[in-house]
Design an enzyme around this catalytic site. Structure first.
Site, PDB file in Angstrom:
ATOM      1  CG  ASP A  29     -61.028-112.055 -22.836  1.00  0.00           C
ATOM      2  OD1 ASP A  29     -59.836-112.220 -22.644  1.00  0.00           O
ATOM      3  OD2 ASP A  29     -61.430-112.008 -24.268  1.00  0.00           O
TER       4      ASP A  29
ATOM      5  CB  SER B   6     -49.709-116.080 -29.058  1.00  0.00           C
ATOM      6  OG  SER B   6     -50.299-116.409 -27.822  1.00  0.00           O
ATOM      7  CE  LYS B   7     -45.268-111.460 -24.185  1.00  0.00           C
ATOM      8  NZ  LYS B   7     -43.839-111.510 -25.009  1.00  0.00           N
TER       9      LYS B   7
ATOM     10  CG  MET C 104     -58.627-104.024 -21.514  1.00  0.00           C
ATOM     11  SD  MET C 104     -60.497-104.048 -21.597  1.00  0.00           S
ATOM     12  CE  MET C 104     -60.493-105.471 -22.611  1.00  0.00           C
TER      13      MET C 104
ATOM     14  CE  LYS D 282     -60.393-112.553 -27.794  1.00  0.00           C
ATOM     15  NZ  LYS D 282     -59.892-111.765 -26.697  1.00  0.00           N
TER      16      LYS D 282
ATOM     17  CB  ALA E  65     -67.910 -99.005 -29.091  1.00  0.00           C
TER      18      ALA E  65
ATOM     19  N   GLY F 217     -65.241-105.550 -30.002  1.00  0.00           N
ATOM     20  CA  GLY F 217     -65.260-106.856 -29.384  1.00  0.00           C
ATOM     21  C   GLY F 217     -64.392-106.781 -28.116  1.00  0.00           C
ATOM     22  CB  ALA F 218     -61.148-105.557 -26.829  1.00  0.00           C
TER      23      ALA F 218
END
Ligand code: ATR
Length: 271
Positions: free
Chosen positions: A102, A15-16, A215, A66, A128, A130-131
């Site tokens: 997001d 993680s950034k 993404m 999420k 298709a 969650g993102a």
């Protein structure tokens, strides 16, 4: 004592977010401490509860939590409700408020940083899951000419299109139905970057002057970016802008101060 925030994920080592939020805090002189927290796959709720007990004020939530976050909250913002997922939590007394930054992060990067208008454009959204779901509402609110959701499992694309149909002209299809069609904005919301392979896109998918947007930042050149380059997309984004912009929006939700993203993007490009 500094106000405590963290990002929950599993895995979380990549993680950034700690670098980004620490940079925002320095820039805006906010006294916060932001850490990465590995939560057990089955232990998200317990991890959040312990963080709150230890004085946590808010958190980001990433893969695979999420949807868990969406279930755990006591209240949702309208944009989190629309997305069906939450990436930003605010702890206020007994309340856990779930927000989603997001969509706004993607919009700001495309429209402000890249200067690419969405109104009147033909959008192709790949994936298709969650993102994808998190960005459909905000994109449709910008009045594109059309939005096509293409997915390996066609039924998921059709179901998602139906769910959002009241917000604008959106339809779902399989990759095999893309032949002969061109798009101005093509967004990769699949997790194909993790597997290293993606479904083929027919020649001509990227219209002249088109934008290709990945993404999933941080994997070097992904299969999607390679296809976009080979098909002559005019602009190719690796998603760093969305990553920093969604973080800036979370920071704003927590601190009511809006950081400047440009120097932080530069910092990450250099690291
Ligand atoms: P996320 O929350 O990251 O979106 P997800 O809900 O598991 O994760 O969804 C992953 C998405 O990437 C799905 O749209 C998936 O397609 P399927 O619905 O057909 O499974 C898509 N995906 C994953 N790997 C892919 C690949 N190699 N090629 C094309 N699509 C892929």
């Amino acid at each position: 004592m500094s106000d405590k925030y963290c990002v929950f994920g599993n895995p979380i080592g990549h993680s950034k977010s700690p670098i980004i939020h620490s940079a925002f805090a320095r820039q805006t002189r906010q006294d916060i401490q932001y850490t990465a927290t590995l939560a057990p796959v089955e232990g998200f709720a317990d991890a959040v509860a312990s963080f709150i007990v230890s004085g946590g004020r808010g958190a980001n939530v990433t893969v695979p939590f999420k949807q868990d976050a969406f279930q755990l909250v006591t209240r949702l913002t309208p944009r989190a409700e629309l997305a069906g997922a939450s990436n930003t939590l605010v702890f206020e007394g007994d309340e856990i408020i779930g927000d989603n930054t997001d969509g706004v992060g993607l919009l700001r990067d495309i429209m402000v940083n890249l200067g690419f208008p969405i109104a009147g454009r033909r959008i192709l959204l790949l994936g298709a899951g969650g993102a994808a779901r998190g960005v459909i509402g905000p994109l449709l609110e910008q009045h594109p000419q059309s939005m096509t959701i293409a997915n390996r499992t066609t039924t998921r694309a059709a179901a998602l299109a139906e769910h959002f149909a009241h917000l604008g002209p959106v339809s779902g299809c399989g990759y095999n139905e893309l032949s002969g069609r061109s798009f101005d904005i093509v967004i990769d919301a699949t997790s194909a970057a993790l597997s290293g392979t993606m479904q083929a896109l027919p020649a001509g998918t990227f219209a002249p002057g088109s934008l290709a947007y990945e993404m999933m930042y941080g994997r070097g050149e992904t299969p999607f970016q390679r296809v976009a380059r080979n098909q002559g997309a005019a602009m190719i984004s690796d998603g760093l802008g969305m990553l920093v912009e969604q973080a800036a929006e979370s920071f704003f939700v927590w601190r009511s101060v809006r950081p400047d993203c440009a120097p932080v993007m530069e910092l990450l490009r250099g690291s």
